[in-house]
Scaffold this motif. Structure first.
Motif, mmCIF file in Angstrom:
data_model
loop_
_atom_site.group_PDB
_atom_site.id
_atom_site.type_symbol
_atom_site.label_atom_id
_atom_site.label_comp_id
_atom_site.label_asym_id
_atom_site.label_seq_id
_atom_site.Cartn_x
_atom_site.Cartn_y
_atom_site.Cartn_z
ATOM 1 N N HIS A 213 -66.900 27.204 56.711
ATOM 2 C CA HIS A 213 -67.327 26.491 57.921
ATOM 3 C C HIS A 213 -68.851 26.617 58.013
ATOM 4 O O HIS A 213 -69.444 27.542 57.484
ATOM 5 C CB HIS A 213 -66.671 27.096 59.170
ATOM 6 N N GLY A 214 -69.484 25.673 58.679
ATOM 7 C CA GLY A 214 -70.924 25.712 58.837
ATOM 8 C C GLY A 214 -71.635 25.318 57.551
ATOM 9 O O GLY A 214 -71.039 24.768 56.624
ATOM 10 N N HIS A 215 -72.928 25.638 57.474
ATOM 11 C CA HIS A 215 -73.667 25.255 56.280
ATOM 12 C C HIS A 215 -74.882 26.162 56.087
ATOM 13 O O HIS A 215 -75.270 26.932 56.968
ATOM 14 C CB HIS A 215 -74.123 23.785 56.390
ATOM 15 N N TYR A 216 -75.484 26.052 54.897
ATOM 16 C CA TYR A 216 -76.730 26.754 54.589
ATOM 17 C C TYR A 216 -77.576 25.815 53.736
ATOM 18 O O TYR A 216 -77.058 24.914 53.071
ATOM 19 C CB TYR A 216 -76.462 28.066 53.832
ATOM 20 N N GLN A 217 -78.877 26.029 53.751
ATOM 21 C CA GLN A 217 -79.756 25.160 52.986
ATOM 22 C C GLN A 217 -80.978 25.937 52.499
ATOM 23 O O GLN A 217 -81.649 26.619 53.276
ATOM 24 C CB GLN A 217 -80.211 23.965 53.820
ATOM 25 N N PHE A 218 -81.231 25.846 51.191
ATOM 26 C CA PHE A 218 -82.441 26.414 50.599
ATOM 27 C C PHE A 218 -83.518 25.334 50.542
ATOM 28 O O PHE A 218 -83.215 24.145 50.408
ATOM 29 C CB PHE A 218 -82.178 26.919 49.180
ATOM 30 N N SER A 219 -84.768 25.761 50.592
ATOM 31 C CA SER A 219 -85.883 24.848 50.375
ATOM 32 C C SER A 219 -85.845 24.324 48.940
ATOM 33 O O SER A 219 -85.339 24.991 48.031
ATOM 34 C CB SER A 219 -87.205 25.592 50.626
ATOM 35 N N GLU A 220 -86.371 23.131 48.745
ATOM 36 C CA GLU A 220 -86.402 22.556 47.408
ATOM 37 C C GLU A 220 -87.262 23.375 46.451
ATOM 38 O O GLU A 220 -87.112 23.295 45.235
ATOM 39 C CB GLU A 220 -86.938 21.112 47.471
ATOM 40 N N GLN A 221 -88.175 24.176 46.987
ATOM 41 C CA GLN A 221 -89.044 25.002 46.152
ATOM 42 C C GLN A 221 -88.317 26.196 45.537
ATOM 43 O O GLN A 221 -88.778 26.773 44.551
ATOM 44 C CB GLN A 221 -90.207 25.565 46.979
ATOM 45 N N VAL A 222 -87.210 26.582 46.134
ATOM 46 C CA VAL A 222 -86.557 27.843 45.774
ATOM 47 C C VAL A 222 -85.980 27.803 44.357
ATOM 48 O O VAL A 222 -85.295 26.853 43.974
ATOM 49 C CB VAL A 222 -85.445 28.189 46.796
ATOM 50 N N THR B 208 -71.381 32.955 48.161
ATOM 51 C CA THR B 208 -71.388 31.648 48.819
ATOM 52 C C THR B 208 -72.773 31.028 48.747
ATOM 53 O O THR B 208 -72.931 29.838 48.442
ATOM 54 C CB THR B 208 -70.939 31.782 50.286
ATOM 55 N N LEU B 209 -73.799 31.834 48.995
ATOM 56 C CA LEU B 209 -75.174 31.322 48.996
ATOM 57 C C LEU B 209 -75.622 30.831 47.624
ATOM 58 O O LEU B 209 -76.420 29.898 47.525
ATOM 59 C CB LEU B 209 -76.142 32.407 49.495
ATOM 60 N N ILE B 210 -75.089 31.441 46.549
ATOM 61 C CA ILE B 210 -75.511 30.978 45.214
ATOM 62 C C ILE B 210 -74.574 29.890 44.680
ATOM 63 O O ILE B 210 -74.752 29.406 43.561
ATOM 64 C CB ILE B 210 -75.565 32.143 44.205
ATOM 65 N N GLY B 211 -73.555 29.517 45.481
ATOM 66 C CA GLY B 211 -72.701 28.405 45.100
ATOM 67 C C GLY B 211 -71.438 28.765 44.341
ATOM 68 O O GLY B 211 -70.699 27.875 43.917
ATOM 69 N N GLN B 212 -71.142 30.068 44.171
ATOM 70 C CA GLN B 212 -69.909 30.460 43.485
ATOM 71 C C GLN B 212 -68.686 30.199 44.361
ATOM 72 O O GLN B 212 -67.593 29.943 43.849
ATOM 73 C CB GLN B 212 -69.953 31.944 43.097
ATOM 74 N N LEU B 213 -68.872 30.306 45.675
ATOM 75 C CA LEU B 213 -67.781 30.052 46.624
ATOM 76 C C LEU B 213 -68.203 28.965 47.604
ATOM 77 O O LEU B 213 -69.367 28.926 48.028
ATOM 78 C CB LEU B 213 -67.438 31.328 47.407
ATOM 79 N N PRO B 214 -67.290 28.096 48.006
ATOM 80 C CA PRO B 214 -67.633 27.084 49.011
ATOM 81 C C PRO B 214 -67.612 27.702 50.408
ATOM 82 O O PRO B 214 -66.805 28.604 50.683
ATOM 83 C CB PRO B 214 -66.505 26.051 48.856
ATOM 84 N N PRO B 215 -68.483 27.273 51.305
ATOM 85 C CA PRO B 215 -68.427 27.780 52.686
ATOM 86 C C PRO B 215 -67.151 27.300 53.371
ATOM 87 O O PRO B 215 -66.693 26.179 53.134
ATOM 88 C CB PRO B 215 -69.674 27.180 53.327
ATOM 89 N N ILE C 1 -81.816 37.328 44.805
ATOM 90 C CA ILE C 1 -80.619 37.697 45.568
ATOM 91 C C ILE C 1 -79.920 38.799 44.772
ATOM 92 O O ILE C 1 -79.391 38.558 43.683
ATOM 93 C CB ILE C 1 -79.701 36.481 45.767
ATOM 94 N N LEU C 2 -79.936 40.013 45.305
ATOM 95 C CA LEU C 2 -79.484 41.194 44.564
ATOM 96 C C LEU C 2 -78.332 41.876 45.287
ATOM 97 O O LEU C 2 -78.454 42.244 46.465
ATOM 98 C CB LEU C 2 -80.639 42.187 44.393
ATOM 99 N N ASP C 3 -77.227 42.079 44.580
ATOM 100 C CA ASP C 3 -76.038 42.698 45.166
ATOM 101 C C ASP C 3 -75.872 44.119 44.620
ATOM 102 O O ASP C 3 -75.457 44.322 43.484
ATOM 103 C CB ASP C 3 -74.797 41.856 44.821
ATOM 104 N N GLU C 4 -76.238 45.095 45.425
ATOM 105 C CA GLU C 4 -76.125 46.528 45.076
ATOM 106 C C GLU C 4 -76.675 46.823 43.673
ATOM 107 O O GLU C 4 -75.976 47.359 42.812
ATOM 108 C CB GLU C 4 -74.654 46.972 45.162
ATOM 109 N N PRO C 5 -77.935 46.516 43.412
ATOM 110 C CA PRO C 5 -78.473 46.710 42.056
ATOM 111 C C PRO C 5 -78.651 48.171 41.662
ATOM 112 O O PRO C 5 -78.799 48.476 40.478
ATOM 113 C CB PRO C 5 -79.823 45.992 42.114
ATOM 114 N N THR C 6 -78.663 49.096 42.636
ATOM 115 C CA THR C 6 -78.952 50.504 42.323
ATOM 116 C C THR C 6 -77.707 51.339 42.060
ATOM 117 O O THR C 6 -77.816 52.525 41.766
ATOM 118 C CB THR C 6 -79.735 51.163 43.480
ATOM 119 N N ASN C 7 -76.523 50.738 42.151
ATOM 120 C CA ASN C 7 -75.282 51.514 42.086
ATOM 121 C C ASN C 7 -75.224 52.485 40.909
ATOM 122 O O ASN C 7 -74.754 53.608 41.048
ATOM 123 C CB ASN C 7 -74.075 50.577 42.021
ATOM 124 N N HIS C 8 -75.640 52.060 39.734
ATOM 125 C CA HIS C 8 -75.472 52.883 38.539
ATOM 126 C C HIS C 8 -76.793 53.361 37.942
ATOM 127 O O HIS C 8 -76.800 53.950 36.868
ATOM 128 C CB HIS C 8 -74.706 52.091 37.470
#
Length: 509
Positions: A374-383, A365-372, A460-467
Motif C-alpha cells: 500500500h502507498g508508494h515511494y519515489q527516489f530522485s532520478e539522480q539516485v 521493498t525500497l530496492i524493488g525486490q518486493l512490491p509495496p 542502503i545497508l542491511d546489518e553490514p556489521t553482523n560478522h
C-alpha cells in the motif's frame, strides 16, 4: 576432568593453515569467549568440536555422556511447526514420560495395581526434571529474547530470518545441554535482548564456548578467552579486558626475546665467519655447533589485517532523494504500515527497531525486490543505489572470491581483482577458496568489495556489521563517515553508528 580435550589439532583450507599442532581443553563451568580475526578459524573450531568438520590431524575427545548443543541458524525445521511446538520439542523425552505415566495410572485405575509403582516412579522423575515448570521456563526465554510479541502460535515458516534464529536459540537454551556452542548469538538480538542473554549466560552453571565480535558482550559473559592467532589456540584466564592486557604484555615480551636472540645469532655468525679458518677455528666450530643446537624462536606473523573500505561515488544534489508516503510493506500481509518519511541527499540515516518488525522487508521493498502492499515511494532520478544484503546468498557457492568479482566486473584484469579483494582483507589462499567455505566475516567482506566497486550515491545497508571483526567495523565506519552520498542503514549496533548518524528512525508497530 575435562569435558572436551583437543590435542595435536592441525587443519587447513588449501594452503591456508588455521591451526598447527594446537591443543585445547574445556572444563566444567568454564565460560569461554572465542576470539580472532575474520578467517582465523573460530567457527571452524566449533564445527570441529561438533564433528561437522573432520580436522586434517589431531584428536577431539568428548567425555562419555557429555551432551552439547550448537546454535545452527540454518537448521531444518518441520513444515508447519509453530514456535510453541518447536520449543516444546526441547522437552520431547519428558512429554513422552508424561504419556507413560498417564497410561500407567489409567491401567492402575482399571485394576492392574502393579502399574501404580510405574506411574509413581515416572511422576517422581518428571518432578525431578522440573517438568511442571516447562511453561514458565518457555515464557522466561521467549520474553528474554523478544519473541513474545510474535506469538507462540506463529508458524516458523512465516518468520523473518532474525526471528527464526532467535527461536532456534531459545530452544537450545531450553534444552540445557552440558556444553553450549554458540556462533555469533547476538547478531539478531536487540540491545535489551543482548543484555538478557548476557545475564542468562553469566549465571549458567554449565560450560559454553561463544564466538563473538561483540567485545562488550564477551566482557560480561566470559571467564576464559580462547584466542586463535598465529596458527594456534591459546587459552587466557580472566575477562576479555584482562585477556587484552595479558596478550599485549606477552607479545611485547616475546618480541623483546626474539630481538635479543636474533642479535645473538648475528653476533655468533659474524664470529664464526671471521674465525672459522684462523687461530680461533676450534672455538668457531664450537660456536657453530651451539648455534645449530639452539632452539630458535619464530618471528611473529603480522596477521592484524586492517581493511581499507572506500565507496565509489557519483554526484548527488542535496535536495530530497527519497520520499515515502503511507507505505505498507510485507509479504502476504503488512508488517509495517502507513510509513511517512523523506531523506535528503547526503543525509546519514539509521533505521532501528526490534527484530522481526520489518526493517529488512522495508529495504527489500525500497530496492524493488518486493512490491509495496500500500502507498508508494519515489527516489530522485539522480539516485544510484548501492545495496548490501545481510543474508549470504551466492549464485554458486563453489566459486572463489576472485571468480565472483571477475564475473561481476569482467573488464577488470586479474591484478585489479586481487588488489580490490586484498583491500578488504581477502588475499592469498582466501581469495582462491570457495566462497561458501569462507567465514561469515570474510563473506561479508567479499560482498562489501563488490558493493564498493559499483559507483553509487545512495547506500542502503542491511546489518553490514553482523560478522565483521573490530578492524573491519572501524574501517567501514570511517568509509561511511567520509562517503559524500546518502546512507540508509539498518543496524542494531548503536556503538557503530552513534558518532556519524545524523538521524535515527525508530520503527514501531
Amino acid at each position: 576432568m575435562s569435558l572436551l580435550e583437543i590435542d595435536g589439532l592441525t587443519h587447513a583450507f588449501g594452503e591456508k593453515a588455521l591451526y598447527k599442532n594446537a591443543a585445547f581443553c574445556l572444563y566444567k563451568g568454564e565460560h569461554i569467549g572465542v576470539v580472532g580475526q575474520n578467517g582465523s578459524g573460530k567457527s571452524t573450531l566449533l564445527k570441529i568440536c561438533t564433528g561437522q568438520i573432520v580436522p586434517d590431524a589431531g584428536r577431539v575427545v568428548w567425555q562419555p555422556k557429555v551432551t552439547f548443543g550448537c546454535l545452527d541458524q540454518y537448521a531444518k525445521i518441520e513444515k508447519g511447526m509453530t514456535m510453541r511446538s518447536f520449543l516444546q520439542s526441547a522437552f520431547a523425552e519428558l512429554y513422552q514420560m508424561e504419556k507413560e505415566m498417564t497410561l500407567a495410572y489409567e491401567k492402575a485405575a482399571a485394576g492392574h495395581m502393579a502399574y501404580l509403582d510405574v506411574a509413581a516412579k515416572r511422576q517422581e522423575e518428571l518432578e525431578k526434571c522440573d517438568f511442571y515448570t516447562i511453561d514458565t521456563q518457555m515464557e522466561q526465554v521467549v520474553n528474554g529474547l523478544g519473541l513474545s510479541a510474535i506469538g507462540l502460535d506463529r508458524p516458523i515458516a512465516a518468520m523473518s530470518g532474525g526471528q527464526r534464529a532467535k527461536v532456534i536459540l531459545a530452544k537450545l537454551l531450553l534444552e540445557k545441554p552440558d556444553v553450549l556452542l554458540l556462533d555469533e548469538p547476538t547478531n539478531f538480538l536487540d540491545k535489551e535482548h543482548i543484555s538478557w542473554l548476557s545475564a542468562y549466560l553469566s549465571d549458567l552453571d554449565k560450560a559454553f564456548m561463544v564466538v563473538s565480535h561483540d567485545h562488550a558482550f564477551l566482557e560480561k559473559i566470559a571467564n576464559r578467552i580462547c584466542d586463535i592467532d598465529n596458527d594456534t589456540i591459546t587459552k587466557y584466564y580472566g575477562t576479555y579486558s584482562e585477556f587484552l592486557k595479558k596478550k599485549t604484555l606477552l607479545r611485547e615480551n616475546y618480541v623483546r626475546q626474539y630481538a635479543a636472540q636474533q642479535k645473538e645469532i648475528r653476533k655468533t655468525e659474524e664470529f664464526i665467519r671471521k674465525n672459522i679458518a684462523g687461530r680461533k677455528s676450534k672455538m668457531a666450530r664450537g660456536r657453530r655447533k651451539q648455534l645449530e643446537r639452539m632452539e630458535k624462536m619464530e618471528a611473529l606473523e603480522q596477521k592484524e589485517i586492517t581493511p581499507c573500505f572506500h565507496f565509489r561515488t557519483v554526484p548527488l544534489a542535496n535536495t530530497e532523494q527519497l520520499l515515502v508516503k503511507r507505505l505498507s510493506v510485507g509479504y502476504h500481509y503488512p508488517v509495517l504500515s502507513h510509513m511517512d518519511f523523506a531523506i535528503k541527499g547526503g543525509q546519514k540515516v539509521v533505521i532501528t527497531g526490534f527484530n522481526g518488525i520489518g526493517k529488512s522487508t522495508l529495504l527489500k521493498t525500497l530496492i524493488g525486490q518486493l512490491p509495496p502492499l500500500h502507498g508508494h515511494y519515489q527516489f530522485s532520478e539522480q539516485v544510484r543505489i548501492g545495496y548490501f544484503e545481510q543474508d549470504f546468498i551466492w549464485e554458486d557457492m563453489t566459486k572463489t572470491p576472485i571468480q565472483v568479482v571477475s564475473d561481476s566486473y569482467p573488464d577488470m584484469v586479474m591484478k585489479e581483482v586481487r588488489k580490490a579483494l586484498a583491500r578488504y582483507g581477502i588475499s592469498g589462499d582466501h581469495a582462491m577458496q570457495p566462497v561458501g567455505t569462507l567465514s561469515g566475516g570474510e563473506q561479508a567482506k567479499v560482498k562489501m568489495c563488490l558493493l564498493t566497486l559499483q559507483p553509487s550515491n545512495f547506500l542502503i545497508l542491511d546489518e553490514p556489521t553482523n560478522h565483521l571483526d573490530r578492524q573491519a567495523k572501524d574501517a567501514l565506519k570511517t568509509a561511511l563517515t567520509e562517503f559524500p552520498g546518502t546512507v540508509l542503514l539498518v543496524s542494531h549496533e548503536e556503538a557503530f553508528y552513534r558518532e556519524w548518524a545524523q538521524r535515527v528512525i525508530r520503527l514501531d508497530r
